[in-house]
Write a protein that holds these residues in place. Structure first.
Motif, PDB file in Angstrom:
ATOM      1  N   LEU A 224     -50.402 -20.311 106.688  1.00  0.00           N
ATOM      2  CA  LEU A 224     -49.156 -19.771 106.145  1.00  0.00           C
ATOM      3  C   LEU A 224     -48.342 -20.879 105.482  1.00  0.00           C
ATOM      4  O   LEU A 224     -48.100 -21.914 106.092  1.00  0.00           O
ATOM      5  CB  LEU A 224     -48.317 -19.135 107.260  1.00  0.00           C
ATOM      6  N   PRO A 225     -47.871 -20.664 104.249  1.00  0.00           N
ATOM      7  CA  PRO A 225     -47.023 -21.673 103.599  1.00  0.00           C
ATOM      8  C   PRO A 225     -45.584 -21.649 104.102  1.00  0.00           C
ATOM      9  O   PRO A 225     -44.866 -22.631 103.981  1.00  0.00           O
ATOM     10  CB  PRO A 225     -47.089 -21.281 102.121  1.00  0.00           C
ATOM     11  N   ARG A 226     -45.149 -20.498 104.655  1.00  0.00           N
ATOM     12  CA  ARG A 226     -43.804 -20.361 105.201  1.00  0.00           C
ATOM     13  C   ARG A 226     -43.854 -19.426 106.413  1.00  0.00           C
ATOM     14  O   ARG A 226     -44.857 -18.774 106.672  1.00  0.00           O
ATOM     15  CB  ARG A 226     -42.825 -19.770 104.161  1.00  0.00           C
ATOM     16  N   HIS A 227     -42.722 -19.364 107.126  1.00  0.00           N
ATOM     17  CA  HIS A 227     -42.562 -18.436 108.254  1.00  0.00           C
ATOM     18  C   HIS A 227     -43.545 -18.711 109.392  1.00  0.00           C
ATOM     19  O   HIS A 227     -43.832 -17.822 110.198  1.00  0.00           O
ATOM     20  CB  HIS A 227     -42.703 -16.981 107.786  1.00  0.00           C
ATOM     21  N   GLN A 228     -44.050 -19.943 109.477  1.00  0.00           N
ATOM     22  CA  GLN A 228     -44.979 -20.271 110.559  1.00  0.00           C
ATOM     23  C   GLN A 228     -44.311 -20.163 111.918  1.00  0.00           C
ATOM     24  O   GLN A 228     -44.945 -19.765 112.896  1.00  0.00           O
ATOM     25  CB  GLN A 228     -45.535 -21.687 110.378  1.00  0.00           C
ATOM     26  N   ASP A 229     -43.020 -20.517 111.982  1.00  0.00           N
ATOM     27  CA  ASP A 229     -42.322 -20.424 113.266  1.00  0.00           C
ATOM     28  C   ASP A 229     -42.121 -18.972 113.679  1.00  0.00           C
ATOM     29  O   ASP A 229     -42.242 -18.635 114.864  1.00  0.00           O
ATOM     30  CB  ASP A 229     -40.988 -21.170 113.210  1.00  0.00           C
ATOM     31  N   ASN A 230     -41.830 -18.079 112.715  1.00  0.00           N
ATOM     32  CA  ASN A 230     -41.699 -16.660 113.048  1.00  0.00           C
ATOM     33  C   ASN A 230     -43.005 -16.105 113.605  1.00  0.00           C
ATOM     34  O   ASN A 230     -43.005 -15.360 114.600  1.00  0.00           O
ATOM     35  CB  ASN A 230     -41.302 -15.852 111.809  1.00  0.00           C
ATOM     36  N   GLU A 231     -44.117 -16.469 112.960  1.00  0.00           N
ATOM     37  CA  GLU A 231     -45.419 -15.990 113.422  1.00  0.00           C
ATOM     38  C   GLU A 231     -45.731 -16.524 114.805  1.00  0.00           C
ATOM     39  O   GLU A 231     -46.231 -15.798 115.678  1.00  0.00           O
ATOM     40  CB  GLU A 231     -46.506 -16.416 112.416  1.00  0.00           C
ATOM     41  N   PHE A 232     -45.420 -17.795 115.047  1.00  0.00           N
ATOM     42  CA  PHE A 232     -45.682 -18.397 116.352  1.00  0.00           C
ATOM     43  C   PHE A 232     -44.807 -17.758 117.426  1.00  0.00           C
ATOM     44  O   PHE A 232     -45.275 -17.471 118.536  1.00  0.00           O
ATOM     45  CB  PHE A 232     -45.429 -19.905 116.289  1.00  0.00           C
ATOM     46  N   HIS A 233     -43.558 -17.520 117.110  1.00  0.00           N
ATOM     47  CA  HIS A 233     -42.657 -16.900 118.076  1.00  0.00           C
ATOM     48  C   HIS A 233     -43.073 -15.464 118.382  1.00  0.00           C
ATOM     49  O   HIS A 233     -42.879 -14.978 119.509  1.00  0.00           O
ATOM     50  CB  HIS A 233     -41.221 -16.943 117.556  1.00  0.00           C
TER      51      HIS A 233
ATOM     52  N   PHE B 237     -36.757 -15.899  96.914  1.00  0.00           N
ATOM     53  CA  PHE B 237     -37.928 -15.270  96.302  1.00  0.00           C
ATOM     54  C   PHE B 237     -39.200 -15.742  96.999  1.00  0.00           C
ATOM     55  O   PHE B 237     -40.086 -14.939  97.320  1.00  0.00           O
ATOM     56  CB  PHE B 237     -37.989 -15.603  94.808  1.00  0.00           C
ATOM     57  N   SER B 238     -39.287 -17.041  97.245  1.00  0.00           N
ATOM     58  CA  SER B 238     -40.466 -17.592  97.910  1.00  0.00           C
ATOM     59  C   SER B 238     -40.607 -17.057  99.328  1.00  0.00           C
ATOM     60  O   SER B 238     -41.703 -16.694  99.764  1.00  0.00           O
ATOM     61  CB  SER B 238     -40.379 -19.121  97.921  1.00  0.00           C
ATOM     62  N   ASN B 239     -39.484 -16.994 100.051  1.00  0.00           N
ATOM     63  CA  ASN B 239     -39.529 -16.449 101.412  1.00  0.00           C
ATOM     64  C   ASN B 239     -40.004 -15.000 101.416  1.00  0.00           C
ATOM     65  O   ASN B 239     -40.847 -14.604 102.226  1.00  0.00           O
ATOM     66  CB  ASN B 239     -38.147 -16.530 102.064  1.00  0.00           C
ATOM     67  N   GLY B 240     -39.436 -14.202 100.514  1.00  0.00           N
ATOM     68  CA  GLY B 240     -39.836 -12.808 100.430  1.00  0.00           C
ATOM     69  C   GLY B 240     -41.287 -12.649 100.033  1.00  0.00           C
ATOM     70  O   GLY B 240     -41.997 -11.776 100.545  1.00  0.00           O
ATOM     71  N   ARG B 241     -41.752 -13.510  99.132  1.00  0.00           N
ATOM     72  CA  ARG B 241     -43.142 -13.406  98.677  1.00  0.00           C
ATOM     73  C   ARG B 241     -44.126 -13.660  99.816  1.00  0.00           C
ATOM     74  O   ARG B 241     -45.132 -12.952  99.936  1.00  0.00           O
ATOM     75  CB  ARG B 241     -43.396 -14.398  97.542  1.00  0.00           C
ATOM     76  N   VAL B 242     -43.840 -14.628 100.638  1.00  0.00           N
ATOM     77  CA  VAL B 242     -44.746 -14.918 101.749  1.00  0.00           C
ATOM     78  C   VAL B 242     -44.789 -13.747 102.727  1.00  0.00           C
ATOM     79  O   VAL B 242     -45.847 -13.415 103.262  1.00  0.00           O
ATOM     80  CB  VAL B 242     -44.332 -16.220 102.457  1.00  0.00           C
TER      81      VAL B 242
ATOM     82  N   THR C 130     -40.835 -10.163  97.900  1.00  0.00           N
ATOM     83  CA  THR C 130     -41.691  -9.334  98.743  1.00  0.00           C
ATOM     84  C   THR C 130     -42.609  -8.467  97.892  1.00  0.00           C
ATOM     85  O   THR C 130     -43.808  -8.322  98.182  1.00  0.00           O
ATOM     86  CB  THR C 130     -40.836  -8.444  99.664  1.00  0.00           C
ATOM     87  N   LEU C 131     -42.060  -7.893  96.823  1.00  0.00           N
ATOM     88  CA  LEU C 131     -42.876  -7.088  95.907  1.00  0.00           C
ATOM     89  C   LEU C 131     -43.992  -7.934  95.296  1.00  0.00           C
ATOM     90  O   LEU C 131     -45.150  -7.488  95.223  1.00  0.00           O
ATOM     91  CB  LEU C 131     -41.985  -6.501  94.814  1.00  0.00           C
ATOM     92  N   ALA C 132     -43.666  -9.137  94.864  1.00  0.00           N
ATOM     93  CA  ALA C 132     -44.680 -10.019  94.283  1.00  0.00           C
ATOM     94  C   ALA C 132     -45.771 -10.342  95.306  1.00  0.00           C
ATOM     95  O   ALA C 132     -46.963 -10.392  94.972  1.00  0.00           O
ATOM     96  CB  ALA C 132     -44.026 -11.304  93.782  1.00  0.00           C
ATOM     97  N   GLY C 133     -45.365 -10.552  96.575  1.00  0.00           N
ATOM     98  CA  GLY C 133     -46.341 -10.824  97.609  1.00  0.00           C
ATOM     99  C   GLY C 133     -47.252  -9.644  97.876  1.00  0.00           C
ATOM    100  O   GLY C 133     -48.464  -9.802  98.073  1.00  0.00           O
ATOM    101  N   LEU C 134     -46.688  -8.432  97.861  1.00  0.00           N
ATOM    102  CA  LEU C 134     -47.498  -7.230  98.076  1.00  0.00           C
ATOM    103  C   LEU C 134     -48.498  -7.011  96.945  1.00  0.00           C
ATOM    104  O   LEU C 134     -49.563  -6.413  97.153  1.00  0.00           O
ATOM    105  CB  LEU C 134     -46.586  -6.005  98.201  1.00  0.00           C
ATOM    106  N   LEU C 135     -48.158  -7.502  95.766  1.00  0.00           N
ATOM    107  CA  LEU C 135     -49.038  -7.343  94.601  1.00  0.00           C
ATOM    108  C   LEU C 135     -50.019  -8.499  94.444  1.00  0.00           C
ATOM    109  O   LEU C 135     -50.748  -8.555  93.449  1.00  0.00           O
ATOM    110  CB  LEU C 135     -48.195  -7.210  93.329  1.00  0.00           C
ATOM    111  N   THR C 136     -50.043  -9.419  95.412  1.00  0.00           N
ATOM    112  CA  THR C 136     -50.932 -10.581  95.322  1.00  0.00           C
ATOM    113  C   THR C 136     -52.391 -10.208  95.092  1.00  0.00           C
ATOM    114  O   THR C 136     -53.058 -10.797  94.232  1.00  0.00           O
ATOM    115  CB  THR C 136     -50.803 -11.456  96.583  1.00  0.00           C
ATOM    116  N   PRO C 137     -52.963  -9.246  95.840  1.00  0.00           N
ATOM    117  CA  PRO C 137     -54.372  -8.893  95.592  1.00  0.00           C
ATOM    118  C   PRO C 137     -54.625  -8.430  94.164  1.00  0.00           C
ATOM    119  O   PRO C 137     -55.650  -8.765  93.569  1.00  0.00           O
ATOM    120  CB  PRO C 137     -54.631  -7.756  96.598  1.00  0.00           C
ATOM    121  N   LEU C 138     -53.674  -7.653  93.587  1.00  0.00           N
ATOM    122  CA  LEU C 138     -53.831  -7.204  92.207  1.00  0.00           C
ATOM    123  C   LEU C 138     -53.808  -8.392  91.257  1.00  0.00           C
ATOM    124  O   LEU C 138     -54.618  -8.473  90.320  1.00  0.00           O
ATOM    125  CB  LEU C 138     -52.720  -6.217  91.856  1.00  0.00           C
ATOM    126  N   HIS C 139     -52.896  -9.332  91.498  1.00  0.00           N
ATOM    127  CA  HIS C 139     -52.809 -10.522  90.652  1.00  0.00           C
ATOM    128  C   HIS C 139     -54.101 -11.324  90.727  1.00  0.00           C
ATOM    129  O   HIS C 139     -54.624 -11.789  89.699  1.00  0.00           O
ATOM    130  CB  HIS C 139     -51.622 -11.378  91.078  1.00  0.00           C
TER     131      HIS C 139
END
Length: 305
Positions: free
Chosen positions: A149-158, A192-197, A286-295
């Protein structure tokens, strides 16, 4: 006590300067390491594996702590024997003008939701912490932070901690300083970066770390898109769009009047558009992150699911 510094291959002599200061001023055991992957999680894991203490506390480069910070956390952990980790409130350094308005937005419940360590409201059991003190057994049982994960690693760990029955405790009497972005543009890029992850984590099946507050900006953005699309042929949709935006601006104004503290009233008018910009940036991310597979498909790459 031992002090471990991990440098992400910086090119500004950060590691050399830190080591020079430690040799001159540090009275405890210290070591320094290089983090070749240059990500937060990999750096944290390097330090955790190298550490030997019964407790582990993580201080980030964007943070600063008071002299009694470690002692206060240890006391809080001793006072709450059922907790696996404890932490305090995030504060921003003294600022003025636009920077102060921006920092108020980023610590307002209307701006960031019910993130206790940001808003400073309440105490007790919580879902996440910043610059927390952990019992070593936490890492012995769960391993380290997720390096994919590039971000939110602490949220995932918690989230893994809570699923394992481990409790996180927020103590409002403990505080540390966070040096955030100085400009609105930098803040919006971060949002934007936080939402994308978060969007990418949903696509990759790691949505367990999500809280409702993380999805609110995307839901808000989706409602605006739907109303905007329907507004071309529906009067009701146009009215709905106006009402939603008006409600958001009114909520931002109410939050500004409640949270402005000592900020002069003339700066309060900036709060509603900043709130709106932050929420839209996060939702678009968040929308950009959800569209990652399409990109990735369009780019000719195998989607990394």
């Amino acid at each position: 006590m031992e002090l471990i510094i991990v440098d992400g291959c910086s090119t500004d002599r950060t590691k050399d300067i830190a080591e020079e200061l430690l040799r001159t001023n540090c009275r405890c055991l210290w070591r320094s390491f290089i983090n070749p992957r240059k990500t937060l999680a990999s750096g944290w894991n390097i330090a955790i594996r190298a550490s030997k203490g019964r407790h582990i506390i993580r201080i980030e480069a964007h943070g600063a702590i008071p002299e009694d910070f470690i002692t206060a956390n240890l006391r809080a952990l001793q006072a709450c024997p059922t907790a696996a980790a404890v932490g305090g409130i995030l504060r921003t350094p003294p600022q003025e003008g636009f920077r102060l308005a921006l920092s108020k937005v980023m610590t307002s419940r209307f701006g960031v939701g019910n993130s206790g360590f940001r808003t400073g409201t309440g105490g007790g059991e919580t879902d996440s912490l910043w610059q927390a003190l952990y019992r070593r057994e936490v890492f012995d049982v769960l391993g380290g932070f997720d390096e994919s994960l590039p971000r939110h690693q602490d949220n995932e760990f918690h989230t893994r901690m809570r699923k394992a029955g481990m409790k996180l405790h927020l103590d409002p009497s403990i505080h540390s300083t966070y040096y955030g972005r100085d400009t609105l543009n930098q803040t919006l890029r971060q949002m934007f970066s936080n939402g994308r992850v978060w969007g990418e984590m949903i696509v990759r099946g790691k949505h367990q770390a999500l809280s409702p507050r993380h999805l609110v900006p995307f839901v808000f953005l989706s409602i605006l898109f739907l109303l905007l699309g329907a507004a071309t042929f529906s009067t009701h949709a146009r009215l709905g769009l106006i009402l939603v935006l008006t409600a958001h601006m009114m909520g931002g104004t109410a939050a500004a009047l409640r949270d402005r503290g000592g900020l002069p009233l003339r700066w309060v008018v900036l709060f509603p558009p900043i709130f709106l910009s932050v929420h839209l940036s996060y939702g678009l991310g968040t929308l950009a992150g959800l569209l990652t597979p399409l990109h990735e498909f369009v780019a000719g790459r195998e989607p990394a699911l």
